[in-house]
Design a protein around this motif. Structure first.
Motif, short mmCIF file in Angstrom:
data_model
loop_
_atom_site.label_atom_id
_atom_site.label_comp_id
_atom_site.label_asym_id
_atom_site.label_seq_id
_atom_site.Cartn_x
_atom_site.Cartn_y
_atom_site.Cartn_z
N ARG A 61 16.30 -81.92 10.16
CA ARG A 61 15.95 -80.71 9.41
C ARG A 61 17.13 -79.75 9.49
O ARG A 61 17.69 -79.53 10.57
CB ARG A 61 14.70 -80.05 10.02
N LEU A 62 17.51 -79.20 8.34
CA LEU A 62 18.67 -78.31 8.27
C LEU A 62 18.22 -76.89 7.93
O LEU A 62 17.40 -76.69 7.04
CB LEU A 62 19.62 -78.83 7.19
N SER A 63 18.77 -75.91 8.66
CA SER A 63 18.45 -74.52 8.34
C SER A 63 19.66 -73.65 8.65
O SER A 63 20.60 -74.08 9.33
CB SER A 63 17.24 -74.04 9.15
N SER A 64 19.64 -72.44 8.14
CA SER A 64 20.76 -71.53 8.36
C SER A 64 20.20 -70.16 8.69
O SER A 64 19.12 -69.79 8.20
CB SER A 64 21.62 -71.45 7.10
N ALA A 65 20.95 -69.43 9.53
CA ALA A 65 20.52 -68.07 9.87
C ALA A 65 20.59 -67.20 8.62
O ALA A 65 19.82 -66.25 8.46
CB ALA A 65 21.41 -67.51 10.97
N SER A 66 21.50 -67.56 7.71
CA SER A 66 21.67 -66.77 6.50
C SER A 66 22.03 -67.71 5.35
O SER A 66 22.74 -68.69 5.55
CB SER A 66 22.77 -65.74 6.70
N TYR A 67 21.50 -67.42 4.18
CA TYR A 67 21.77 -68.30 3.04
C TYR A 67 22.77 -67.70 2.06
O TYR A 67 22.96 -68.19 0.97
CB TYR A 67 20.46 -68.69 2.35
N SER A 68 23.42 -66.61 2.52
CA SER A 68 24.55 -66.11 1.74
C SER A 68 25.61 -65.62 2.71
O SER A 68 25.30 -65.14 3.81
CB SER A 68 24.10 -65.00 0.80
N THR A 69 26.85 -65.79 2.33
CA THR A 69 27.97 -65.36 3.16
C THR A 69 29.12 -64.99 2.23
O THR A 69 28.95 -64.94 1.01
CB THR A 69 28.36 -66.47 4.16
N LYS A 70 30.27 -64.72 2.85
CA LYS A 70 31.45 -64.40 2.04
C LYS A 70 32.57 -65.34 2.43
O LYS A 70 32.54 -65.91 3.53
CB LYS A 70 31.90 -62.96 2.31
N VAL A 71 33.57 -65.47 1.58
CA VAL A 71 34.76 -66.25 1.90
C VAL A 71 35.32 -65.76 3.24
O VAL A 71 35.46 -64.55 3.44
CB VAL A 71 35.81 -66.10 0.78
#
Ligand SMILES: *[C@@H]1O[C@H](CO)[C@@H](O)[C@H](O)[C@H]1NC(C)=O
Length: 234
Positions: free
Chosen positions: A159-169
């Motif tokens: 199972r894959l998850s992320s603390a945030s689903y948007s970031t910056k370069v």
């Protein structure tokens, strides 16, 4: 004139209520379905389905609406019905053997992934195996199902998850891989070419903007769900 308008809107509204009520009675459901084949993901997304007959080359045509083997008293949408709808929508094929003793199909092939003596298709709700056939498994709006081609040595479903689903370069984002069933971290899984650490984490930094779709893979594990990370510019 005014009364006429009000009456018309009232009729539209009543029609809407009627349609909503029909949907509530389980005539159709929109579920999240993921089909993980031997070498690639065959389907991953939302599929709207209702109970209907299904036809396979090996098994012929039979009902597939949850009343199979007397599991439910009334007809409704099912997991194998959803598989069949996804196949028609996406243009892949599947096959299954019909067992009249339990009035259900045993899935033998989806896409190019064919059962062997040591590899077979498994049906999971969330990350737990279901204990009935797919025409007996009724589905509801928002349910998560996984149909996975697995070998005897498959040990986990990632199972894959992320603390945030948007970031910056240039701005790091931490992605986590877990054993979906146990919800424990998975070390040594690959995400975007990087290996997860003992906490099941990778830190990714993107050098260009855009939408990145990621999945995790590991030997003897079923590849993960996809997540999408939006990478904004400066
Ligand atoms: C993943 O979790 C399940 C359920 O707890 C467990 O049976 C299985 O052994 C775990 N897999 C690994 C590789 O730890």
């Amino acid at each position: 004139m005014r009364l006429f308008l009000i009456t018309n809107w009232a009729l539209v509204y009543l029609g809407f209520l009627y349609l909503s009520a029909a949907a509530d009675h389980g005539s159709s459901a929109t579920i999240n379905l993921r089909i993980e084949g031997e070498t690639s993901t065959i389907f991953e997304g939302r599929i709207k389905t209702k109970g209907h007959k299904v036809t396979t080359a090996l098994g012929g045509t039979h009902k597939c609406d949850g009343t199979n083997d007397g599991k439910y008293p009334t007809a409704g949408p099912t997991l194998t019905g959803a598989l069949d709808d996804a196949a028609h929508l996406e243009g892949f094929t599947w096959d299954g053997q019909w067992f009249s003793s339990f009035e259900d199909y045993f899935i033998t092939r989806i896409g190019g992934s064919q059962n062997t003596a040591s590899k077979f298709w498994g049906l999971l709700k969330g990350y737990e195996f279901i204990d009935v056939g797919g025409c007996q498994e009724r589905v509801s709006n928002g349910d998560q199902f996984l149909i996975a081609y697995e070998a005897l040595d498959t040990q986990q479903y990632l199972r894959l998850s992320s603390a945030s689903y948007s970031t910056k370069v240039g701005e790091p984002v931490i992605i986590t891989v877990t054993n979906g069933t146990a919800q424990t971290p998975v070390e040594g899984a690959t995400v975007n070419g990087q290996m997860t650490d003992a906490d099941g984490k990778v830190t990714l930094t993107f050098t260009s903007g855009g939408l990145r779709q990621l999945k995790a893979e590991k030997l003897n594990a079923i590849r993960s769900n996809a997540i999408a990370i939006f990478v904004g510019g400066y």
